[in-house]
Write a protein that holds these residues in place. Structure first.
Motif, short mmCIF file in Angstrom:
data_model
loop_
_atom_site.label_atom_id
_atom_site.label_comp_id
_atom_site.label_asym_id
_atom_site.label_seq_id
_atom_site.Cartn_x
_atom_site.Cartn_y
_atom_site.Cartn_z
N ALA A 52 73.24 27.49 61.32
CA ALA A 52 72.73 27.05 62.98
C ALA A 52 72.22 25.68 62.71
CB ALA A 52 71.75 28.20 63.15
N ALA A 53 72.28 25.15 61.42
CA ALA A 53 71.51 23.64 61.30
C ALA A 53 72.10 22.75 62.33
CB ALA A 53 71.84 23.33 59.82
N ASP A 54 73.18 22.71 62.78
CA ASP A 54 73.86 21.81 63.72
C ASP A 54 73.71 22.10 65.11
OD1 ASP A 54 74.94 20.37 61.57
OD2 ASP A 54 76.92 21.62 61.48
N TYR A 55 72.74 23.19 65.46
CA TYR A 55 72.52 23.55 66.60
C TYR A 55 71.23 23.50 66.86
CZ TYR A 55 77.45 25.18 66.23
OH TYR A 55 78.83 25.18 66.01
N HIS A 56 71.05 23.37 68.62
CA HIS A 56 69.81 23.42 68.85
C HIS A 56 69.34 24.48 69.65
CE1 HIS A 56 65.91 22.02 70.77
NE2 HIS A 56 66.40 22.12 71.76
N PHE A 57 68.37 25.33 69.48
CA PHE A 57 68.06 26.70 70.34
C PHE A 57 66.78 26.40 71.12
CE2 PHE A 57 70.34 27.70 66.67
CZ PHE A 57 71.34 28.69 66.91
N ASN A 58 66.82 27.08 72.38
CA ASN A 58 65.75 27.12 73.24
C ASN A 58 65.57 28.51 73.48
OD1 ASN A 58 64.67 24.75 73.53
ND2 ASN A 58 66.26 23.99 75.17
N THR A 59 64.37 29.33 73.36
CA THR A 59 64.03 30.76 73.68
C THR A 59 63.12 30.71 74.55
OG1 THR A 59 65.00 31.40 71.43
CG2 THR A 59 63.73 32.75 72.68
N PHE A 60 63.30 31.60 75.59
CA PHE A 60 62.08 31.93 76.54
C PHE A 60 61.97 33.50 76.76
CE2 PHE A 60 61.01 33.31 80.71
CZ PHE A 60 60.00 32.75 80.91
N ILE A 61 60.73 33.66 76.27
CA ILE A 61 60.23 35.24 76.22
C ILE A 61 59.40 35.51 77.51
CG2 ILE A 61 58.91 36.80 74.97
CD1 ILE A 61 59.36 35.14 72.57
N ASN A 62 59.87 36.40 78.28
CA ASN A 62 59.05 36.96 79.43
C ASN A 62 58.82 38.39 79.29
OD1 ASN A 62 58.20 38.02 81.95
ND2 ASN A 62 59.68 36.50 83.07
N THR A 63 57.56 38.52 78.60
CA THR A 63 57.10 39.91 78.31
C THR A 63 56.93 40.63 79.45
OG1 THR A 63 54.89 38.96 77.74
CG2 THR A 63 56.24 39.27 75.82
N GLU A 64 56.46 40.22 80.42
CA GLU A 64 56.09 40.74 81.68
C GLU A 64 57.24 41.49 82.45
OE1 GLU A 64 54.44 39.32 86.24
OE2 GLU A 64 53.35 38.94 84.44
N GLU A 65 58.38 40.62 82.57
CA GLU A 65 59.51 41.02 82.99
C GLU A 65 60.61 41.82 82.10
OE1 GLU A 65 60.15 41.12 86.31
OE2 GLU A 65 58.48 40.07 86.66
N LYS A 66 60.01 41.75 80.84
CA LYS A 66 60.87 42.41 79.69
C LYS A 66 62.30 41.93 79.26
CE LYS A 66 58.32 46.82 80.15
NZ LYS A 66 57.20 46.53 79.38
N TYR A 67 62.22 40.65 79.17
CA TYR A 67 63.49 39.99 78.88
C TYR A 67 63.48 38.66 77.90
CZ TYR A 67 63.42 36.66 82.64
OH TYR A 67 63.07 35.63 83.44
N VAL A 68 64.35 38.44 76.99
CA VAL A 68 64.39 37.16 76.58
C VAL A 68 65.54 36.60 76.51
CG1 VAL A 68 64.55 36.21 73.91
CG2 VAL A 68 62.64 38.15 74.51
N TYR A 69 65.69 35.36 76.64
CA TYR A 69 67.01 34.53 76.76
C TYR A 69 66.95 33.38 75.86
CZ TYR A 69 65.31 30.84 80.22
OH TYR A 69 64.75 29.95 80.79
N THR A 70 68.04 33.23 75.24
CA THR A 70 68.08 31.88 74.26
C THR A 70 69.50 31.03 74.71
OG1 THR A 70 66.99 32.81 72.39
CG2 THR A 70 68.17 31.15 72.07
N THR A 71 69.18 29.50 74.95
CA THR A 71 70.40 28.85 75.07
C THR A 71 70.74 28.28 73.55
OG1 THR A 71 68.98 27.17 75.80
CG2 THR A 71 69.94 28.41 77.40
N CYS A 72 72.00 27.79 73.40
CA CYS A 72 72.30 27.04 72.34
C CYS A 72 73.24 25.74 72.35
CB CYS A 72 72.94 28.08 71.49
SG CYS A 72 73.53 27.42 69.73
#
Length: 191
Positions: free
Chosen positions: A166-186
């Motif tokens: 994964a060193a060549d990649y950039h990740f953004n993670t959003f955690i929504n505990t209220e709505e109970k989901y997580v998403y990550t972009t790469c």
């Protein structure tokens, strides 16, 4: 990169939307036996369609062609990269000028056996020591799946090693505990 996320999966008229989308996507959506799956499939497409209109001025329904492992691309527009994902709580669509992957997953209970099967020793330690281990598990899982979706590989037999490259990649993670989901972009690092 633009990421669109919608958690109101029942907030649109499904029958009207089925008429607005491509026959290809309509056929795909109607393969789902349950309404939730149909709605997720249609909503992901509607998010993509909205962004294609806003960002690129495209008003026709996009048609997809699929790579070796099922990664979709837009026919006639190799310069536009996108990826879609859905879970019970949300639908996500990422659109970019570079290859992109996105994964959205529900936060819920997990089995320790699944953690040990899909995570390496360091990832297991981070999960088991986390204040919210179920969130940390989903965060790492979405990173892995977003990377695999970007590369077009799909789920692999050895999920433990996915982030080793994964060193060549950039990740953004959003955690929504209220709505109970997580998403990550790469995306690949620029340069």
């Amino acid at each position: 990169m633009k990421i669109l996320v919608e958690n109101d999966i029942f907030g649109f008229d499904l029958e009207a939307a089925l008429v607005e989308i491509s026959a290809q996507r309509r056929e795909q959506a109607l393969k789902f036996r349950h309404e939730l799956g149909q709605r997720q499939c249609v909503l992901a497409y509607l998010l993509l369609k909205r962004e294609l209109k806003e960002e690129y001025g495209l008003t026709v329904n996009p048609l997809f062609e699929y790579g070796e492992h099922g990664k979709p691309t837009i026919v006639g527009h190799p310069e536009i990269h996108f990826n879609m994902s859905h879970c019970r709580e949300a639908v996500a669509c990422a659109v970019s000028t570079r290859p992109v992957g996105v994964d959205v997953e529900s936060i819920g209970r997990y089995k320790e056996s699944l953690v040990r099967y899909t995570m390496n020793d360091d990832e297991c330690r981070r999960i088991f020591e986390a204040k919210l281990p179920e969130v940390e598990f989903i965060r790492l899982w979405t990173m892995k799946e977003a990377l695999l979706k970007l590369t077009g590989e799909g789920i692999s037999n050895d999920m433990k090693e996915v982030l080793d490259r994964a060193a060549d990649y950039h990740f953004n993670t959003f955690i929504n505990t209220e709505e109970k989901y997580v998403y990550t972009t790469c995306e690949e690092h620029e340069g």
